[in-house]
Design a protein around this motif. Structure first.
Motif, PDB file in Angstrom:
ATOM      1  N   VAL A   1       0.860  -1.179   0.000  1.00  0.00           N
ATOM      2  CA  VAL A   1       0.000   0.000   0.000  1.00  0.00           C
ATOM      3  C   VAL A   1       0.902   1.237   0.000  1.00  0.00           C
ATOM      4  CG1 VAL A   1      -2.017  -1.072   1.078  1.00  0.00           C
ATOM      5  CG2 VAL A   1      -0.247  -0.082   2.538  1.00  0.00           C
ATOM      6  N   VAL A   2       0.517   2.211  -0.828  1.00  0.00           N
ATOM      7  CA  VAL A   2       1.271   3.457  -0.961  1.00  0.00           C
ATOM      8  C   VAL A   2       0.345   4.594  -0.562  1.00  0.00           C
ATOM      9  CG1 VAL A   2       2.442   5.016  -2.580  1.00  0.00           C
ATOM     10  CG2 VAL A   2       2.734   2.530  -2.799  1.00  0.00           C
ATOM     11  N   MET A   3       0.856   5.477   0.302  1.00  0.00           N
ATOM     12  CA  MET A   3       0.019   6.571   0.808  1.00  0.00           C
ATOM     13  C   MET A   3       0.871   7.799   1.057  1.00  0.00           C
ATOM     14  SD  MET A   3      -0.324   5.005   4.647  1.00  0.00           S
ATOM     15  CE  MET A   3       0.244   3.375   4.171  1.00  0.00           C
ATOM     16  N   GLY A   4       0.210   8.934   1.116  1.00  0.00           N
ATOM     17  CA  GLY A   4       0.881  10.158   1.521  1.00  0.00           C
ATOM     18  C   GLY A   4       1.064  10.180   3.031  1.00  0.00           C
ATOM     19  N   ARG A   5       1.917  11.090   3.489  1.00  0.00           N
ATOM     20  CA  ARG A   5       2.210  11.164   4.922  1.00  0.00           C
ATOM     21  C   ARG A   5       0.977  11.505   5.748  1.00  0.00           C
ATOM     22  NH1 ARG A   5       2.345  14.899   8.196  1.00  0.00           N
ATOM     23  NH2 ARG A   5       2.548  16.462   6.588  1.00  0.00           N
ATOM     24  N   LYS A   6       0.133  12.401   5.266  1.00  0.00           N
ATOM     25  CA  LYS A   6      -1.058  12.769   6.033  1.00  0.00           C
ATOM     26  C   LYS A   6      -2.009  11.575   6.164  1.00  0.00           C
ATOM     27  CE  LYS A   6      -1.052  17.704   5.007  1.00  0.00           C
ATOM     28  NZ  LYS A   6      -1.782  18.795   4.329  1.00  0.00           N
ATOM     29  N   THR A   7      -2.111  10.778   5.116  1.00  0.00           N
ATOM     30  CA  THR A   7      -2.927   9.561   5.209  1.00  0.00           C
ATOM     31  C   THR A   7      -2.330   8.627   6.244  1.00  0.00           C
ATOM     32  OG1 THR A   7      -3.715   9.773   2.943  1.00  0.00           O
ATOM     33  CG2 THR A   7      -3.813   7.569   3.934  1.00  0.00           C
ATOM     34  N   TYR A   8      -1.006   8.467   6.208  1.00  0.00           N
ATOM     35  CA  TYR A   8      -0.364   7.635   7.230  1.00  0.00           C
ATOM     36  C   TYR A   8      -0.660   8.187   8.632  1.00  0.00           C
ATOM     37  CZ  TYR A   8       2.835   5.462  10.363  1.00  0.00           C
ATOM     38  OH  TYR A   8       3.332   4.791  11.455  1.00  0.00           O
ATOM     39  N   ASP A   9      -0.527   9.493   8.805  1.00  0.00           N
ATOM     40  CA  ASP A   9      -0.798  10.100  10.113  1.00  0.00           C
ATOM     41  C   ASP A   9      -2.225   9.816  10.571  1.00  0.00           C
ATOM     42  OD1 ASP A   9       1.778  11.117  10.181  1.00  0.00           O
ATOM     43  OD2 ASP A   9       1.179  13.170   9.646  1.00  0.00           O
ATOM     44  N   SER A  10      -3.175   9.821   9.631  1.00  0.00           N
ATOM     45  CA  SER A  10      -4.569   9.556  10.008  1.00  0.00           C
ATOM     46  C   SER A  10      -4.759   8.102  10.442  1.00  0.00           C
ATOM     47  CB  SER A  10      -5.526   9.905   8.869  1.00  0.00           C
ATOM     48  OG  SER A  10      -5.464   8.949   7.830  1.00  0.00           O
ATOM     49  N   LEU A  11      -3.975   7.196   9.860  1.00  0.00           N
ATOM     50  CA  LEU A  11      -4.048   5.779  10.257  1.00  0.00           C
ATOM     51  C   LEU A  11      -3.347   5.556  11.597  1.00  0.00           C
ATOM     52  CD1 LEU A  11      -3.200   4.118   6.832  1.00  0.00           C
ATOM     53  CD2 LEU A  11      -5.458   4.292   7.905  1.00  0.00           C
ATOM     54  N   GLY A  12      -2.231   6.254  11.785  1.00  0.00           N
ATOM     55  CA  GLY A  12      -1.502   6.171  13.046  1.00  0.00           C
ATOM     56  C   GLY A  12      -0.581   4.983  13.196  1.00  0.00           C
ATOM     57  N   ARG A  13      -0.561   4.110  12.208  1.00  0.00           N
ATOM     58  CA  ARG A  13       0.286   2.921  12.282  1.00  0.00           C
ATOM     59  C   ARG A  13       0.361   2.285  10.897  1.00  0.00           C
ATOM     60  NH1 ARG A  13      -3.079  -1.400  11.754  1.00  0.00           N
ATOM     61  NH2 ARG A  13      -5.246  -1.071  12.310  1.00  0.00           N
ATOM     62  N   PRO A  14       1.372   1.455  10.659  1.00  0.00           N
ATOM     63  CA  PRO A  14       1.399   0.715   9.397  1.00  0.00           C
ATOM     64  C   PRO A  14       0.240  -0.284   9.361  1.00  0.00           C
ATOM     65  CG  PRO A  14       3.538   0.618  10.510  1.00  0.00           C
ATOM     66  CD  PRO A  14       2.563   1.210  11.481  1.00  0.00           C
ATOM     67  N   LEU A  15      -0.301  -0.510   8.182  1.00  0.00           N
ATOM     68  CA  LEU A  15      -1.364  -1.502   8.043  1.00  0.00           C
ATOM     69  C   LEU A  15      -0.737  -2.892   8.096  1.00  0.00           C
ATOM     70  CD1 LEU A  15      -3.515   0.162   5.257  1.00  0.00           C
ATOM     71  CD2 LEU A  15      -3.943   0.112   7.725  1.00  0.00           C
ATOM     72  N   PRO A  16      -1.293  -3.785   8.920  1.00  0.00           N
ATOM     73  CA  PRO A  16      -0.689  -5.111   9.077  1.00  0.00           C
ATOM     74  C   PRO A  16      -0.798  -5.961   7.810  1.00  0.00           C
ATOM     75  CG  PRO A  16      -2.739  -4.941  10.333  1.00  0.00           C
ATOM     76  CD  PRO A  16      -2.469  -3.592   9.766  1.00  0.00           C
ATOM     77  N   ASN A  17       0.161  -6.855   7.657  1.00  0.00           N
ATOM     78  CA  ASN A  17       0.202  -7.820   6.556  1.00  0.00           C
ATOM     79  C   ASN A  17       0.244  -7.146   5.187  1.00  0.00           C
ATOM     80  OD1 ASN A  17      -0.009 -10.036   8.421  1.00  0.00           O
ATOM     81  ND2 ASN A  17      -2.166  -9.475   8.622  1.00  0.00           N
TER      82      ASN A  17
END
Length: 159
Positions: free
Chosen positions: A40-56
């Motif tokens: 999965v590829v995302m921007g930093r703000k999207t990552y910040d909204s998730l708060g963690r790497p997506l498992p698997n």
């Protein structure tokens, strides 16, 4: 293969203040089923909204900054992120709006959830040309198990 996956309100909104505007259990389940085992590829703000790497999943965060994010790889552009993968590997672009805008012209597949309700927000999905795409799958729901409005899953492949 580059795949874009997104949920969009009927008025084009995808978020507000870096948060989702709805919680549709069926959409979350579909997202997990489609992306698990794939990058999965995302921007930093999207990552910040998730708060963690997506498992698997192999997580790649695009940022202009020089960052180290535990459990993620950091790229400085979409092109750099996509260069990390073989062409035949399905790579999912998961947001945000700027990354979607860059990815749509090069995407091969487009997984779209259309939320049949207007939402206010500060982030919209970029305009895209339906004539570039062929609808290959459509599933509509009158409502979710815990969501009151209709929604549909659409899958497109580039013509």
């Amino acid at each position: 293969m580059i795949s874009v996956i997104v949920a969009v309100a009927e008025n084009g909104t995808i978020g507000d203040n870096n948060t989702l505007l709805w919680h549709i259990t069926e959409d979350m389940k579909r997202f997990r089923q489609l992306t698990t085992g794939h990058p999965v590829v995302m921007g930093r703000k999207t990552y910040d909204s998730l708060g963690r790497p997506l498992p698997n999943r192999r997580n790649v965060v695009i940022s202009r900054q020089d960052l180290a994010i535990e459990g993620c790889e950091v790229a400085h552009s979409l092109e750099e992120a996509l260069a990390l993968f073989k062409a035949e590997e399905e790579v999912f672009i998961i947001g945000g709006a700027q990354i979607y805008a860059e990815a749509m012209p090069v995407a091969d597949r487009f997984y779209l959830t259309v939320v049949e309700h207007p939402y206010g927000g500060d982030t919209v999905f970029p305009a895209w040309d339906p004539s570039d795409w062929q609808l290959v799958e459509l599933e509509r729901f009158e409502q979710g198990s815990a969501y009151p409005y209709p929604f549909r899953f659409e899958t497109y492949e580039r013509k």
